[in-house]
Design a protein around this motif. Structure first.
Motif, PDB file in Angstrom:
ATOM      1  N   HIS A 132       0.829  -1.207   0.000  1.00 12.98           N
ATOM      2  CA  HIS A 132       0.000   0.000   0.000  1.00 12.98           C
ATOM      3  C   HIS A 132       0.863   1.256   0.000  1.00 12.98           C
ATOM      4  N   SER A 133       1.824   1.320   0.918  1.00 13.53           N
ATOM      5  CA  SER A 133       2.685   2.503   1.014  1.00 13.53           C
ATOM      6  C   SER A 133       3.496   2.694  -0.253  1.00 13.53           C
ATOM      7  N   TYR A 134       3.990   1.592  -0.806  1.00 15.95           N
ATOM      8  CA  TYR A 134       4.766   1.672  -2.041  1.00 15.95           C
ATOM      9  C   TYR A 134       3.899   2.228  -3.170  1.00 15.95           C
ATOM     10  N   GLY A 135       2.656   1.762  -3.234  1.00 16.58           N
ATOM     11  CA  GLY A 135       1.741   2.255  -4.260  1.00 16.58           C
ATOM     12  C   GLY A 135       1.421   3.727  -4.084  1.00 16.58           C
ATOM     13  N   GLU A 136       1.218   4.155  -2.841  1.00 16.85           N
ATOM     14  CA  GLU A 136       0.940   5.566  -2.575  1.00 16.85           C
ATOM     15  C   GLU A 136       2.126   6.431  -2.982  1.00 16.85           C
ATOM     16  N   LEU A 137       3.324   5.940  -2.710  1.00 14.80           N
ATOM     17  CA  LEU A 137       4.522   6.679  -3.083  1.00 14.80           C
ATOM     18  C   LEU A 137       4.617   6.828  -4.596  1.00 14.80           C
ATOM     19  N   MET A 138       4.286   5.757  -5.319  1.00 12.83           N
ATOM     20  CA  MET A 138       4.333   5.816  -6.773  1.00 12.83           C
ATOM     21  C   MET A 138       3.313   6.812  -7.323  1.00 12.83           C
ATOM     22  N   LYS A 139       2.147   6.899  -6.679  1.00 17.85           N
ATOM     23  CA  LYS A 139       1.103   7.807  -7.151  1.00 17.85           C
ATOM     24  C   LYS A 139       1.418   9.263  -6.838  1.00 17.85           C
ATOM     25  N   ALA A 140       1.963   9.487  -5.649  1.00 15.71           N
ATOM     26  CA  ALA A 140       2.167  10.861  -5.180  1.00 15.71           C
ATOM     27  C   ALA A 140       3.416  11.506  -5.757  1.00 15.71           C
ATOM     28  N   ALA A 141       4.445  10.703  -5.984  1.00 17.55           N
ATOM     29  CA  ALA A 141       5.718  11.262  -6.435  1.00 17.55           C
ATOM     30  C   ALA A 141       5.630  11.736  -7.878  1.00 17.55           C
ATOM     31  N   ASP A 142       6.412  12.742  -8.185  1.00 14.12           N
ATOM     32  CA  ASP A 142       6.548  13.223  -9.551  1.00 14.12           C
ATOM     33  C   ASP A 142       7.008  12.060 -10.428  1.00 14.12           C
ATOM     34  N   PRO A 143       6.323  11.780 -11.548  1.00 13.43           N
ATOM     35  CA  PRO A 143       6.726  10.644 -12.393  1.00 13.43           C
ATOM     36  C   PRO A 143       8.130  10.763 -12.948  1.00 13.43           C
ATOM     37  N   ASP A 144       8.642  11.982 -13.020  1.00 12.49           N
ATOM     38  CA  ASP A 144      10.005  12.194 -13.515  1.00 12.49           C
ATOM     39  C   ASP A 144      11.045  12.135 -12.403  1.00 12.49           C
ATOM     40  N   LEU A 145      10.587  11.951 -11.169  1.00 11.58           N
ATOM     41  CA  LEU A 145      11.496  11.908 -10.028  1.00 11.58           C
ATOM     42  C   LEU A 145      12.336  10.634 -10.077  1.00 11.58           C
TER      43      LEU A 145
END
Length: 287
Positions: free
Chosen positions: A236-249
């Motif tokens: 869950h946390s990993y998925g939230e991080l993927m959604k929230a972070a800038d895709p270019d990060l």
């Protein structure tokens, strides 16, 4: 104009043999394999190099089992460093070498905690890029928090009472996952602290709610995010991080199970700072 999350140097410290037996850790952390802990340290070391950070590596000191957690020994913002006075008295001798490096070698402006009754751990100080939050709780008292406000008087500094929470440090529950993005750990205590934070904050942040406290352990540096591997964060946390972070990060994932203390290791192992020939005020571009 310098970005508040741009760093060109970082202090790290090697892992002492005493870390396995005497480090301050919860009883349920289990056995520590010192060789694996040192392998994890080397991973952090290599990742920081890949983030364009020059490393100042300190020799381990067997008298201080937690000397590798350099974050607690100083708060550095811009060209100013405040040397802390750790809340656990057995750790107070760790600050001497940090002070020498920052003052003599790096020639930063170094300030001291003047009140003899003050206690202050760097892990209780969260700099968001715009303002500073200081947790007053198990390791940092109100006098220590005042020392932060005095040292960084050009920033808004807000004190947060975390004494009734399960957090050892404020940053065990909160971290910056990017510009204007705040990662928050689960739990009623963190929810209440977040509410207090939002009431006094000078700007708004995007909240990334995670479902494990270990997942909050991350470091945002030079446009890159260093965080735990998926199996340590949870799906869950990993998925939230993927959604929230800038895709270019650009992200760097690492496994640091043997270095973890109170669920947090990555951010505690690193004291990043910006060294310039001529310091100007670190200006945030946050709204």
């Amino acid at each position: 104009m310098a970005s508040p999350f741009h760093f060109n140097y970082a202090i790290i410290c090697r892992i002492p043999q005493s870390f396995a037996a005497r480090s301050i850790r919860p009883k349920d952390c289990g056995e520590v394999d010192i060789e694996k802990a040192r392998e994890e340290y080397e991973t952090i070391r290599e990742v920081l190099k890949n983030c364009d950070v020059n490393l100042i590596e300190l020799q381990e000191d067997e008298n201080y089992p937690d000397c590798c957690f350099v974050e607690d020994c100083a708060v550095v913002i811009g060209g100013t460093a405040l040397i802390t006075r750790p809340g656990d008295s057995t750790r107070q001798g760790e600050v001497g070498e940090i002070r020498r490096v920052l003052k003599q070698d790096m020639r930063l402006i170094v300030k001291e905690v003047g009140d003899a009754k003050a206690t202050l751990d760097g892990g209780d100080v969260l700099f968001t890029g715009k303002e500073i939050f200081v947790g007053v709780g198990k390791r940092t008292n109100s006098q220590g928090a005042k020392a932060v406000a005095d040292a960084f008087s050009d920033h808004v500094v807000s004190l947060l009472d975390i004494k009734g929470s399960e957090l050892e440090h404020l940053k065990d529950g909160f971290s910056m996952a990017g510009r204007e993005i705040m990662a928050v750990a689960p739990g009623t205590d963190c929810t209440l602290i977040l509410k207090k934070m939002q009431e006094v904050a000078s700007c708004q942040y995007k909240v990334m709610q995670l479902d494990s406290r270990r997942a909050v352990d991350m470091l945002y540096v030079n446009g890159r995010l260093i965080h735990h591997v998926r199996n340590e964060m949870g799906d869950h946390s990993y998925g939230e991080l993927m959604k929230a972070a800038d895709p270019d990060l650009k992200r760097h994932e690492m496994q640091v199970n043997h270095l973890s203390a109170n669920g947090r290791a990555i951010s505690r192992m690193v004291l990043p700072f910006l060294k310039l020939k001529h310091y100007k005020h670190i200006i945030s571009s946050l709204p």
